[in-house]
Design a protein around this motif. Structure first.
Motif, PDB file in Angstrom:
ATOM      1  N   GLU A  21       0.822  -1.207   0.000  1.00  0.00           N
ATOM      2  CA  GLU A  21       0.000   0.000   0.000  1.00  0.00           C
ATOM      3  C   GLU A  21       0.857   1.258   0.000  1.00  0.00           C
ATOM      4  O   GLU A  21       0.608   2.190  -0.766  1.00  0.00           O
ATOM      5  N   ARG A  22       1.854   1.303   0.871  1.00  0.00           N
ATOM      6  CA  ARG A  22       2.717   2.487   0.962  1.00  0.00           C
ATOM      7  C   ARG A  22       3.474   2.715  -0.339  1.00  0.00           C
ATOM      8  O   ARG A  22       3.591   3.852  -0.816  1.00  0.00           O
ATOM      9  N   LEU A  23       3.985   1.642  -0.916  1.00  0.00           N
ATOM     10  CA  LEU A  23       4.714   1.765  -2.179  1.00  0.00           C
ATOM     11  C   LEU A  23       3.815   2.287  -3.294  1.00  0.00           C
ATOM     12  O   LEU A  23       4.192   3.190  -4.044  1.00  0.00           O
ATOM     13  N   VAL A  24       2.621   1.709  -3.406  1.00  0.00           N
ATOM     14  CA  VAL A  24       1.700   2.120  -4.464  1.00  0.00           C
ATOM     15  C   VAL A  24       1.288   3.577  -4.282  1.00  0.00           C
ATOM     16  O   VAL A  24       1.283   4.346  -5.247  1.00  0.00           O
ATOM     17  N   LYS A  25       0.971   3.980  -3.056  1.00  0.00           N
ATOM     18  CA  LYS A  25       0.592   5.371  -2.810  1.00  0.00           C
ATOM     19  C   LYS A  25       1.702   6.318  -3.261  1.00  0.00           C
ATOM     20  O   LYS A  25       1.440   7.337  -3.897  1.00  0.00           O
ATOM     21  N   SER A  26       2.912   5.980  -2.921  1.00  0.00           N
ATOM     22  CA  SER A  26       4.046   6.815  -3.293  1.00  0.00           C
ATOM     23  C   SER A  26       4.227   6.862  -4.811  1.00  0.00           C
ATOM     24  O   SER A  26       4.475   7.924  -5.388  1.00  0.00           O
ATOM     25  N   LEU A  27       4.096   5.728  -5.460  1.00  0.00           N
ATOM     26  CA  LEU A  27       4.269   5.666  -6.909  1.00  0.00           C
ATOM     27  C   LEU A  27       3.151   6.399  -7.660  1.00  0.00           C
ATOM     28  O   LEU A  27       3.401   7.026  -8.687  1.00  0.00           O
ATOM     29  N   LEU A  28       1.934   6.332  -7.147  1.00  0.00           N
ATOM     30  CA  LEU A  28       0.807   6.964  -7.833  1.00  0.00           C
ATOM     31  C   LEU A  28       0.928   8.488  -7.880  1.00  0.00           C
ATOM     32  O   LEU A  28       0.419   9.121  -8.802  1.00  0.00           O
ATOM     33  N   VAL A  29       1.596   9.067  -6.906  1.00  0.00           N
ATOM     34  CA  VAL A  29       1.745  10.533  -6.892  1.00  0.00           C
ATOM     35  C   VAL A  29       3.069  10.987  -7.496  1.00  0.00           C
ATOM     36  O   VAL A  29       3.325  12.179  -7.593  1.00  0.00           O
ATOM     37  N   ASN A  30       3.884  10.050  -7.931  1.00  0.00           N
ATOM     38  CA  ASN A  30       5.183  10.383  -8.500  1.00  0.00           C
ATOM     39  C   ASN A  30       5.026  10.693  -9.990  1.00  0.00           C
ATOM     40  O   ASN A  30       4.584   9.845 -10.761  1.00  0.00           O
ATOM     41  N   PRO A  31       5.395  11.907 -10.419  1.00  0.00           N
ATOM     42  CA  PRO A  31       5.231  12.261 -11.831  1.00  0.00           C
ATOM     43  C   PRO A  31       6.143  11.470 -12.783  1.00  0.00           C
ATOM     44  O   PRO A  31       5.896  11.440 -13.983  1.00  0.00           O
ATOM     45  N   ALA A  32       7.154  10.802 -12.255  1.00  0.00           N
ATOM     46  CA  ALA A  32       8.053  10.012 -13.101  1.00  0.00           C
ATOM     47  C   ALA A  32       7.440   8.669 -13.496  1.00  0.00           C
ATOM     48  O   ALA A  32       7.959   7.984 -14.369  1.00  0.00           O
ATOM     49  N   VAL A  33       6.341   8.310 -12.854  1.00  0.00           N
ATOM     50  CA  VAL A  33       5.686   7.031 -13.143  1.00  0.00           C
ATOM     51  C   VAL A  33       4.722   7.220 -14.308  1.00  0.00           C
ATOM     52  O   VAL A  33       3.907   8.143 -14.314  1.00  0.00           O
ATOM     53  N   ALA A  34       4.833   6.343 -15.294  1.00  0.00           N
ATOM     54  CA  ALA A  34       4.001   6.421 -16.506  1.00  0.00           C
ATOM     55  C   ALA A  34       2.518   6.267 -16.174  1.00  0.00           C
ATOM     56  O   ALA A  34       2.140   5.463 -15.320  1.00  0.00           O
ATOM     57  N   ASN A  35       1.702   7.044 -16.855  1.00  0.00           N
ATOM     58  CA  ASN A  35       0.255   6.992 -16.634  1.00  0.00           C
ATOM     59  C   ASN A  35      -0.330   5.617 -16.925  1.00  0.00           C
ATOM     60  O   ASN A  35      -1.270   5.193 -16.266  1.00  0.00           O
ATOM     61  N   ASP A  36       0.213   4.916 -17.927  1.00  0.00           N
ATOM     62  CA  ASP A  36      -0.338   3.609 -18.269  1.00  0.00           C
ATOM     63  C   ASP A  36      -0.044   2.551 -17.201  1.00  0.00           C
ATOM     64  O   ASP A  36      -0.619   1.470 -17.225  1.00  0.00           O
ATOM     65  N   MET A  37       0.810   2.859 -16.252  1.00  0.00           N
ATOM     66  CA  MET A  37       1.096   1.936 -15.151  1.00  0.00           C
ATOM     67  C   MET A  37       0.112   2.125 -13.999  1.00  0.00           C
ATOM     68  O   MET A  37      -0.030   1.247 -13.150  1.00  0.00           O
ATOM     69  N   LYS A  38      -0.598   3.229 -13.983  1.00  0.00           N
ATOM     70  CA  LYS A  38      -1.414   3.574 -12.820  1.00  0.00           C
ATOM     71  C   LYS A  38      -2.578   2.618 -12.577  1.00  0.00           C
ATOM     72  O   LYS A  38      -2.937   2.376 -11.431  1.00  0.00           O
ATOM     73  N   GLN A  39      -3.161   2.038 -13.632  1.00  0.00           N
ATOM     74  CA  GLN A  39      -4.249   1.075 -13.421  1.00  0.00           C
ATOM     75  C   GLN A  39      -3.719  -0.179 -12.728  1.00  0.00           C
ATOM     76  O   GLN A  39      -4.348  -0.701 -11.818  1.00  0.00           O
ATOM     77  N   THR A  40      -2.559  -0.655 -13.150  1.00  0.00           N
ATOM     78  CA  THR A  40      -1.946  -1.818 -12.501  1.00  0.00           C
ATOM     79  C   THR A  40      -1.664  -1.500 -11.039  1.00  0.00           C
ATOM     80  O   THR A  40      -1.945  -2.314 -10.149  1.00  0.00           O
ATOM     81  N   LEU A  41      -1.123  -0.323 -10.780  1.00  0.00           N
ATOM     82  CA  LEU A  41      -0.830   0.069  -9.397  1.00  0.00           C
ATOM     83  C   LEU A  41      -2.108   0.145  -8.567  1.00  0.00           C
ATOM     84  O   LEU A  41      -2.126  -0.289  -7.406  1.00  0.00           O
ATOM     85  N   THR A  42      -3.188   0.651  -9.154  1.00  0.00           N
ATOM     86  CA  THR A  42      -4.467   0.718  -8.444  1.00  0.00           C
ATOM     87  C   THR A  42      -4.981  -0.683  -8.140  1.00  0.00           C
ATOM     88  O   THR A  42      -5.493  -0.941  -7.042  1.00  0.00           O
ATOM     89  N   ASP A  43      -4.833  -1.598  -9.092  1.00  0.00           N
ATOM     90  CA  ASP A  43      -5.242  -2.986  -8.869  1.00  0.00           C
ATOM     91  C   ASP A  43      -4.432  -3.609  -7.725  1.00  0.00           C
ATOM     92  O   ASP A  43      -4.986  -4.325  -6.883  1.00  0.00           O
ATOM     93  N   VAL A  44      -3.141  -3.340  -7.698  1.00  0.00           N
ATOM     94  CA  VAL A  44      -2.281  -3.861  -6.627  1.00  0.00           C
ATOM     95  C   VAL A  44      -2.700  -3.258  -5.284  1.00  0.00           C
ATOM     96  O   VAL A  44      -2.743  -3.954  -4.263  1.00  0.00           O
ATOM     97  N   TYR A  45      -3.034  -1.985  -5.282  1.00  0.00           N
ATOM     98  CA  TYR A  45      -3.482  -1.332  -4.053  1.00  0.00           C
ATOM     99  C   TYR A  45      -4.752  -2.006  -3.529  1.00  0.00           C
ATOM    100  O   TYR A  45      -4.856  -2.314  -2.342  1.00  0.00           O
ATOM    101  N   ASN A  46      -5.711  -2.246  -4.414  1.00  0.00           N
ATOM    102  CA  ASN A  46      -6.962  -2.908  -4.009  1.00  0.00           C
ATOM    103  C   ASN A  46      -6.691  -4.310  -3.486  1.00  0.00           C
ATOM    104  O   ASN A  46      -7.302  -4.746  -2.500  1.00  0.00           O
TER     105      ASN A  46
END
Length: 92
Positions: free
Chosen positions: A34-59
């Motif tokens: 959870e902490r890793l995903v939260k940090s990555l989701l707000v990081n502008p260096a992380v590609a937008n197309d990765m955000k759905q995968t990160l959200t799935d991992v968070y859930n």
């Protein structure tokens, strides 16, 4: 020293891979995810197309944290764990 987003992705992928291969894990690992995903989701260096995968991992980690039987939760997500690891590995 803070972890770079690449280091965070590596750690995230390692935990997910361990869940996939060991079919077990801990609540503290779910909290770390959870902490890793939260940090990555707000990081502008992380590609937008990765955000759905990160959200799935968070859930997944949220549900795992509160699961009565965490190992059953992990086992039920074996296919998804493999997909997420493969998807995250494409960003390295």
């Amino acid at each position: 020293m803070a972890l770079s987003h690449r280091d965070q992705l590596t750690l995230l992928t390692d935990i997910l891979y361990d869940h996939q291969t060991d079919c077990c894990g801990s609540v503290s690992e779910c909290e770390q995810l959870e902490r890793l995903v939260k940090s990555l989701l707000v990081n502008p260096a992380v590609a937008n197309d990765m955000k759905q995968t990160l959200t799935d991992v968070y859930n997944y980690s949220q549900a795992g944290k509160y699961a009565q039987h965490l190992d059953d939760h992990i086992e039920a997500h074996q296919n998804k764990l493999g997909e997420w690891v493969d998807q995250l590995n494409t960003y390295f």
